[in-house]
Design a protein around this motif. Structure first.
Motif, short mmCIF file in Angstrom:
data_model
loop_
_atom_site.label_atom_id
_atom_site.label_comp_id
_atom_site.label_asym_id
_atom_site.label_seq_id
_atom_site.Cartn_x
_atom_site.Cartn_y
_atom_site.Cartn_z
N ASN A 116 0.80 -1.22 0.00
CA ASN A 116 0.00 0.00 0.00
C ASN A 116 0.84 1.27 0.00
N SER A 117 2.12 1.16 0.37
CA SER A 117 2.95 2.37 0.46
C SER A 117 4.26 2.27 -0.32
N PHE A 118 4.56 1.12 -0.90
CA PHE A 118 5.84 0.92 -1.59
C PHE A 118 5.92 1.72 -2.88
N ASP A 119 7.04 2.42 -3.07
CA ASP A 119 7.31 3.13 -4.32
C ASP A 119 8.37 2.34 -5.10
N PRO A 120 7.95 1.60 -6.12
CA PRO A 120 8.88 0.73 -6.84
C PRO A 120 9.95 1.47 -7.65
N GLN A 121 9.76 2.77 -7.91
CA GLN A 121 10.72 3.52 -8.73
C GLN A 121 12.09 3.66 -8.07
N LYS A 122 12.14 3.50 -6.75
CA LYS A 122 13.42 3.62 -6.05
C LYS A 122 14.31 2.40 -6.28
N LEU A 123 13.69 1.27 -6.60
CA LEU A 123 14.43 0.01 -6.72
C LEU A 123 14.41 -0.56 -8.13
N PHE A 124 13.27 -0.50 -8.78
CA PHE A 124 13.09 -1.15 -10.08
C PHE A 124 13.27 -0.16 -11.22
N SER A 125 13.56 -0.71 -12.41
CA SER A 125 13.70 0.13 -13.60
C SER A 125 13.16 -0.60 -14.82
N GLU A 126 12.95 0.15 -15.87
CA GLU A 126 12.54 -0.37 -17.18
C GLU A 126 11.33 -1.30 -17.09
N TYR A 127 11.43 -2.47 -17.73
CA TYR A 127 10.29 -3.36 -17.85
C TYR A 127 9.88 -4.00 -16.53
N MET A 128 10.86 -4.25 -15.65
CA MET A 128 10.51 -4.80 -14.34
C MET A 128 9.73 -3.76 -13.54
N LEU A 129 10.09 -2.50 -13.67
CA LEU A 129 9.34 -1.43 -13.01
C LEU A 129 7.90 -1.42 -13.51
N GLU A 130 7.73 -1.52 -14.82
CA GLU A 130 6.38 -1.54 -15.40
C GLU A 130 5.58 -2.73 -14.85
N ALA A 131 6.22 -3.87 -14.75
CA ALA A 131 5.55 -5.08 -14.26
C ALA A 131 5.12 -4.90 -12.80
N VAL A 132 6.00 -4.35 -11.97
CA VAL A 132 5.68 -4.14 -10.56
C VAL A 132 4.57 -3.09 -10.42
N GLN A 133 4.64 -2.04 -11.22
CA GLN A 133 3.59 -1.01 -11.18
C GLN A 133 2.24 -1.60 -11.59
N LEU A 134 2.26 -2.45 -12.61
CA LEU A 134 1.04 -3.12 -13.07
C LEU A 134 0.45 -3.98 -11.95
N TYR A 135 1.32 -4.70 -11.26
CA TYR A 135 0.88 -5.55 -10.15
C TYR A 135 0.26 -4.70 -9.02
N LEU A 136 0.97 -3.67 -8.63
CA LEU A 136 0.50 -2.83 -7.52
C LEU A 136 -0.83 -2.16 -7.85
N LYS A 137 -1.00 -1.75 -9.11
CA LYS A 137 -2.24 -1.11 -9.53
C LYS A 137 -3.42 -2.09 -9.41
N GLU A 138 -3.16 -3.35 -9.75
CA GLU A 138 -4.22 -4.36 -9.73
C GLU A 138 -4.47 -4.96 -8.36
N TYR A 139 -3.42 -5.17 -7.58
CA TYR A 139 -3.53 -6.03 -6.39
C TYR A 139 -3.27 -5.33 -5.06
N ALA A 140 -2.88 -4.05 -5.08
CA ALA A 140 -2.64 -3.36 -3.80
C ALA A 140 -3.94 -2.84 -3.23
#
Length: 140
Positions: A116-140
């Protein structure tokens, strides 16, 4: 005439313990990562979950017990840092049932982050960042 592409397959787990999600950092690239990895050639015609559990054991050790939903939650494009190979991420939902992560030397950092509070941009980049953002949008 264009030719058919050859793509590697990487299976990644969104491993949860309640509202917590396990995130890792790849030691070689310094980029964010998730548990799982590329399928070996000899695993392709077998049950694909065997490949997932092999990777989890390699990366997280044998002390952690998990449950993986074998139905993928999404598919995404990726480029493997090592060799820059085009790759397909198949993402799965997984639950941590018991035990403790014993990180392999492939990763130099891990954290259970609150979805609910994780910002993936600090750790992830490129396509993995997109994948994590997609996940958080759907499942957080």
């Amino acid at each position: 005439m264009s030719k058919h592409g050859f793509f590697q397959i990487t299976q990644k787990l969104f491993l949860r313990d309640g509202d917590l999600l396990l995130v890792l950092r790849d030691k070689k690239s310094g980029h964010g990562d998730l548990p799982g990895g590329r399928m070996n050639e000899d695993e392709f015609f077998n049950d694909w979950t065997e490949s997932i559990f092999r990777e989890v054991e390699e990366e997280l050790g044998t002390n952690i017990k998990i449950e993986v939903n074998p139905v993928p939650i999404f598919v995404h494009k990726h480029r493997v840092n090592e060799g820059n190979h085009p790759c397909i991420i198949i993402a799965y939902d997984a639950k941590c049932l018991d035990g403790k992560v014993n990180l392999s030397d492939e990763h130099d950092y891990m954290e259970w982050v609150n979805i609910n509070s994780f910002d993936p941009q600090k750790l992830f980049s490129e396509y993995m960042l997109e994948a994590v953002q997609l996940y958080l949008k759907e499942y957080a």
